[in-house]
Design a protein around this motif. Sequence first.
Motif, PDB file in Angstrom:
ATOM      1  N   ARG A   1       0.895  -1.159   0.401  1.00 36.08           N
ATOM      2  CA  ARG A   1      -0.156   0.134   0.169  1.00 36.08           C
ATOM      3  C   ARG A   1       1.036   0.999  -0.242  1.00 36.08           C
ATOM      4  N   ARG A   2       1.588   0.813   1.498  1.00 36.76           N
ATOM      5  CA  ARG A   2       2.978   1.999   0.779  1.00 36.76           C
ATOM      6  C   ARG A   2       3.912   2.818  -0.795  1.00 36.76           C
ATOM      7  N   VAL A   3       4.123   2.081  -0.630  1.00 39.66           N
ATOM      8  CA  VAL A   3       5.185   1.824  -2.430  1.00 39.66           C
ATOM      9  C   VAL A   3       4.578   1.414  -3.836  1.00 39.66           C
ATOM     10  N   GLN A   4       3.793   1.240  -4.095  1.00 41.70           N
ATOM     11  CA  GLN A   4       2.582   0.516  -5.266  1.00 41.70           C
ATOM     12  C   GLN A   4       2.956   1.879  -6.327  1.00 41.70           C
ATOM     13  N   ASP A   5       2.270   2.867  -5.448  1.00 40.65           N
ATOM     14  CA  ASP A   5       1.879   4.016  -7.018  1.00 40.65           C
ATOM     15  C   ASP A   5       3.164   4.468  -7.560  1.00 40.65           C
ATOM     16  N   TYR A   6       3.923   4.055  -6.650  1.00 38.09           N
ATOM     17  CA  TYR A   6       5.602   4.618  -7.351  1.00 38.09           C
ATOM     18  C   TYR A   6       6.066   3.349  -9.035  1.00 38.09           C
ATOM     19  N   GLU A   7       5.510   3.008  -8.653  1.00 36.56           N
ATOM     20  CA  GLU A   7       5.146   1.545  -9.994  1.00 36.56           C
ATOM     21  C   GLU A   7       6.787   1.563  -9.835  1.00 36.56           C
ATOM     22  N   ILE A   8       7.610   0.949  -8.684  1.00 38.05           N
ATOM     23  CA  ILE A   8       8.730   0.293  -8.603  1.00 38.05           C
ATOM     24  C   ILE A   8       8.982  -1.472  -8.873  1.00 38.05           C
ATOM     25  N   LEU A   9       8.837  -1.472 -10.339  1.00 38.99           N
ATOM     26  CA  LEU A   9       9.187  -2.521 -10.596  1.00 38.99           C
ATOM     27  C   LEU A   9       9.203  -4.287  -9.278  1.00 38.99           C
ATOM     28  N   PRO A  10      10.641  -4.101  -9.204  1.00 40.96           N
ATOM     29  CA  PRO A  10      11.124  -4.883  -8.435  1.00 40.96           C
ATOM     30  C   PRO A  10      10.394  -5.608  -7.049  1.00 40.96           C
ATOM     31  N   ILE A  11      10.224  -4.335  -6.556  1.00 44.68           N
ATOM     32  CA  ILE A  11       9.236  -4.742  -5.595  1.00 44.68           C
ATOM     33  C   ILE A  11       8.318  -4.911  -5.961  1.00 44.68           C
ATOM     34  N   ASN A  12       7.427  -4.292  -6.275  1.00 45.64           N
ATOM     35  CA  ASN A  12       5.329  -4.298  -6.855  1.00 45.64           C
ATOM     36  C   ASN A  12       5.882  -5.827  -7.008  1.00 45.64           C
ATOM     37  N   SER A  13       6.190  -6.298  -8.074  1.00 43.04           N
ATOM     38  CA  SER A  13       6.542  -7.682  -8.639  1.00 43.04           C
ATOM     39  C   SER A  13       6.338  -9.342  -7.047  1.00 43.04           C
ATOM     40  N   ARG A  14       7.604  -9.156  -6.978  1.00 44.45           N
ATOM     41  CA  ARG A  14       7.948  -9.049  -5.728  1.00 44.45           C
ATOM     42  C   ARG A  14       6.706  -9.270  -4.648  1.00 44.45           C
ATOM     43  N   LEU A  15       5.987  -8.175  -3.915  1.00 42.78           N
ATOM     44  CA  LEU A  15       5.300  -8.050  -3.566  1.00 42.78           C
ATOM     45  C   LEU A  15       3.331  -9.189  -3.733  1.00 42.78           C
ATOM     46  N   THR A  16       3.106  -8.341  -4.731  1.00 38.57           N
ATOM     47  CA  THR A  16       2.008  -9.285  -5.131  1.00 38.57           C
ATOM     48  C   THR A  16       2.641 -10.964  -5.176  1.00 38.57           C
ATOM     49  N   SER A  17       3.814 -11.067  -6.235  1.00 36.23           N
ATOM     50  CA  SER A  17       3.352 -12.519  -6.340  1.00 36.23           C
ATOM     51  C   SER A  17       3.628 -13.242  -4.960  1.00 36.23           C
ATOM     52  N   ILE A  18       4.344 -12.603  -3.640  1.00 41.71           N
ATOM     53  CA  ILE A  18       3.613 -13.200  -2.844  1.00 41.71           C
ATOM     54  C   ILE A  18       2.495 -13.000  -1.515  1.00 41.71           C
ATOM     55  N   LEU A  19       2.010 -12.320  -2.119  1.00 41.97           N
ATOM     56  CA  LEU A  19       0.798 -12.728  -1.584  1.00 41.97           C
ATOM     57  C   LEU A  19      -0.315 -13.141  -2.743  1.00 41.97           C
TER      58      LEU A  19
END
Length: 502
Positions: A113-131
């Motif tokens: 929720r805190r980082v998603q809007d920045y569209e930092i691909l490696p972080i968003n990709s890993r977090l959504t994959s974990i969830l």
Amino acid sequence: MGKLLKITQSKGKPSMIGELHGLVNKGDLTEEEIVERLYGKGYSPSHPAYRALKSRLRDLITTAIMDDDVYSSNYRTYDSALVNGYQQLNLITLLMNRRAWQSVKYLAHLTLRRVQDYEILPINSRLTSILAGLYLGVGFDEKQFLKYQEQADYYAEAEQVLNKVTSYYREMRRLIYAHKLLPNEIGSKVAEFVAECEPLVIKYPKVSAMQATFYIMKVHGLTLLGSYLEAIQTANRAEMVLRGCKGAGYQSLSLMALTRVECSVKLRDFKEGYLQVKRAKTMIAENSINDLKLAEYAITLGLQTGHFDYAYEQLAQVDRRALRRLLKQQHVEYWLILEAYINILVLAGKIDPEKMNGKLPDFKLYKFVNNVPSYSKDKQGMNIQILILQVIYFIIQEQYGKIIDRTDALVRYGSRYLMNNENLRNNCFFKLLLTAEKCNFHRAATIRKSNKTYQKMTSPQAKLLGRANSTEIVRYETLWEVVLENLETTSTDGRKLRARAK
């Protein structure tokens, strides 16, 4: 911590882990007494259920600390979100290794929720994959699984596009640094890269890292092709796109601003360049390295367009301590060459220092030559300008013997280093200077015998190559006027006269 303990409650009733937390907080019970209260007499701290419960509580306490860190950390900028997002992702990975699934789920949601809007691909990709994995394997929830799997697929595809764009961008830089192709040849290859990437990049308008890399490559490709107006328009478009990305990097925006100024210099459009310099000043931090680059472009704009007073005043405003502090020695030497050209124009009467705002230090040729050792070795680069500066200085000062002493060396230099197409204008100007020496520095004879070389230097082909060649600081047409104005003339009775520039 209270929020996390609620995760373990069942129908609002305290859980075993909640009871353990309460007993530990009392502070007056031994571990044996705590085990007895939880499980009854006959159980010890080595009881498997207790050991699992204690491990779970430890994970929750770790999660609570991370929870406070997520909320207290600064996520207000792209850079802070990048740093803190990676930090949280690393801690989440540690919790996964401990199989603390509930803590992982909680913190993954919170961090995303805190980082998603920045569209930092490696972080968003890993977090959504974990969830997605958690909702599939730990407490199956089809709706949540489909939601996060769709996002994970989106980010995975976006990462592939970013990798392609980054790879092409690096290839462009390799081609430039290798010096094996002409600028327009490199520009044509970059145009192919852009054509392949553009339909892919357009699908991800909010990914600032991808958009910045793509537009930097596109704009640079256009400048290599000499399409400077289109490059300015593309840089304007890039700024609009980047401002639409949350937390778009200051570096990318300032780079677009600098590119517009650079293209105005290449176009030799002083009016456009003057406006672009003013615009860029509002986007670039004062006394930063980009601020120095902007000043460099502003000075070059004045020198390339004949607005020498503007160039002088821009240089006089530069903080010389910042030059030494922020730039490498070789780049400091480039600034010394800019300053030397301005001083040559002062000596030639093209600039009146008394009318300028600010004042430059006195110019000494030999001190200047000693202070540019790096470029003196760059035979196909800025050393060309160092040699030209010396010859013109000697002509203005009527020190013809020093030019004659260097003639053979200048001839060898031109034939060895300036014979390729990219150096066509450099080669022609060298020949013009040598023609003046052959004509004993007489103006009329020099004009007559240099006409063919001058026409070649000013041909459309030479001008096109010259714009791509960054070594030409003051237009050779202007420098040739300075040379001719300071050559000897001969009166009707044969006496030599000087016709100095006014």
